[in-house]
Design an enzyme around this catalytic site. Structure first.
Site, PDB file in Angstrom:
ATOM      1  N   HIS A  94       0.853  -1.195   0.000  1.00  0.00           N
ATOM      2  CA  HIS A  94       0.000   0.000   0.000  1.00  0.00           C
ATOM      3  C   HIS A  94       0.889   1.246   0.000  1.00  0.00           C
ATOM      4  O   HIS A  94       1.929   1.273   0.674  1.00  0.00           O
ATOM      5  CB  HIS A  94      -0.931  -0.011   1.215  1.00  0.00           C
ATOM      6  CG  HIS A  94      -2.020   1.015   1.104  1.00  0.00           C
ATOM      7  ND1 HIS A  94      -1.797   2.351   1.322  1.00  0.00           N
ATOM      8  CD2 HIS A  94      -3.328   0.898   0.750  1.00  0.00           C
ATOM      9  CE1 HIS A  94      -2.934   3.010   1.118  1.00  0.00           C
ATOM     10  NE2 HIS A  94      -3.876   2.150   0.771  1.00  0.00           N
ATOM     11  N   GLU A 164      -4.006   1.266  -7.361  1.00  0.00           N
ATOM     12  CA  GLU A 164      -4.390   2.389  -6.509  1.00  0.00           C
ATOM     13  C   GLU A 164      -3.518   3.600  -6.847  1.00  0.00           C
ATOM     14  O   GLU A 164      -2.432   3.765  -6.271  1.00  0.00           O
ATOM     15  CB  GLU A 164      -4.158   2.030  -5.043  1.00  0.00           C
ATOM     16  CG  GLU A 164      -5.067   0.969  -4.499  1.00  0.00           C
ATOM     17  CD  GLU A 164      -5.426   1.269  -3.053  1.00  0.00           C
ATOM     18  OE1 GLU A 164      -6.611   1.337  -2.748  1.00  0.00           O
ATOM     19  OE2 GLU A 164      -4.507   1.490  -2.236  1.00  0.00           O
ATOM     20  N   GLY A 170      -7.646   8.783  -0.646  1.00  0.00           N
ATOM     21  CA  GLY A 170      -7.872   9.544   0.589  1.00  0.00           C
ATOM     22  C   GLY A 170      -8.436  10.940   0.369  1.00  0.00           C
ATOM     23  O   GLY A 170      -8.666  11.381  -0.773  1.00  0.00           O
TER      24      GLY A 170
HETATM   25  P1  PGA Z   1      -9.822   5.751   0.069  1.00  0.00           P
HETATM   26  O1  PGA Z   1      -8.606   4.770   0.409  1.00  0.00           O
HETATM   27  O2  PGA Z   1     -10.968   4.916  -0.405  1.00  0.00           O
HETATM   28  O3  PGA Z   1     -10.111   6.468   1.325  1.00  0.00           O
HETATM   29  O4  PGA Z   1      -9.327   6.674  -1.019  1.00  0.00           O
HETATM   30  C1  PGA Z   1      -8.268   3.721  -0.410  1.00  0.00           C
HETATM   31  C2  PGA Z   1      -6.982   3.090   0.061  1.00  0.00           C
HETATM   32  O5  PGA Z   1      -6.012   3.796   0.266  1.00  0.00           O
HETATM   33  O6  PGA Z   1      -6.899   1.886   0.295  1.00  0.00           O
END
Ligand code: PGA
Length: 250
Positions: A94, A164, A170
């Site tokens: 991540h 991602e 975020g």
């Molecule tokens: P988010 O996070 O849905 O709050 O953007 C996704 C993640 O970082 O796993």
């Protein structure tokens, strides 16, 4: 086709009571999930709660694991310990962990260690930003190749890849990705997997999307974008919002 929904609670909620309530809501009130897989990745101290709410609809996940099997590694948690808690999947790579110094080599070691203990890794990849020259593509290619060093054809079948883009994650993310942006990366990842392994594996490996997923945009990824699932951060911490996302799959 059945989808994979990964809830990444990150370092939330702040109390055991809230975690207990949320998990109980999810396990008791989740509707008909058909064949979809719901993986709830809890913070370590809350993993034990799963035993209380264990049911066939949800799968237990964690957000990290050590790259070592056991020993003098203060503060680390081994896959062997996670197995005993009932953990089936672990998020690795991540961007929030990469930002703390985890590189592709460490992530690769973590994947190998998880697979040794029969835990399925969810490998996150994604660029910081998109440049016109397209160097984000070689960045992602490098992440995938380095993270999958030494992973056999048999083992790769147990891995989920989550795209991602960091710019979409975020509250500080600039925006959610478009389905077209996801499609581009999905095809690109499949080509990389096909080059490393073969076209059959490339066809079957699940590629999911994460970054500001909510119930309004989830369908554009799973239906129009052909995502095999979603990785949900913020909106997995609110039962209403999370179940609304799940409903879009039906
Ligand atoms: P988010 O996070 O849905 O709050 O953007 C996704 C993640 O970082 O796993």
């Amino acid at each position: 086709m059945a989808k994979i929904i990964v809830a990444n609670w990150k370092m939330n909620p702040s109390s055991l009571k809230e975690a207990d309530t949320l998990l109980s809501m999810i396990s008791k009130n989740i509707g008909n999930i058909k064949n979809n897989k719901i993986i709830i990745c809890l913070p370590f101290p809350f993993l034990y709660l799963f035993k209380k709410y264990k049911n066939k609809k949800i799968i237990l996940g964690a957000q990290n694991a050590s790259c070592y099997p056991e020993g003098s590694f203060t503060g680390e948690v081994s896959p062997k310990m996670l197995i005993e808690m009932g953990v089936k999947n672990v998020i690795v790579g991540h961007s929030e962990r990469r930002a703390q110094g985890e590189d592709n080599k460490i992530i690769n070691q973590k994947i190998l260690n998880l697979l040794k203990f029969k835990i399925n890794p969810i490998l996150c990849v994604g660029e910081t930003n998109r440049d016109k020259e397209g160097s984000y593509l070689s960045f992602i290619e490098n992440q995938i190749k380095e993270c999958l060093v030494g992973i056999s054809k048999k083992q790769i079948n147990n891995i989920i890849i989550a795209y991602e883009p960091i710019w979409a994650i975020g509250a500080t993310g600039i925006r959610v990705a478009t389905k077209e942006e996801f499609i581009e990366i999905k095809i690109f990842i499949k080509k990389i997997i096909s080059d490393i392994y073969d076209s059959k594996i490339a066809h079957s490996i699940p590629i999911i999307y994460g970054g500001s997923v909510n119930y309004l945009n989830s369908k554009s990824f799973t239906e129009e974008g052909g995502a095999d699932g979603l990785l949900v951060g913020r909106d997995s911490l609110n039962f209403k919002k999370f179940s609304a996302i799940l409903e879009t799959l039906n």
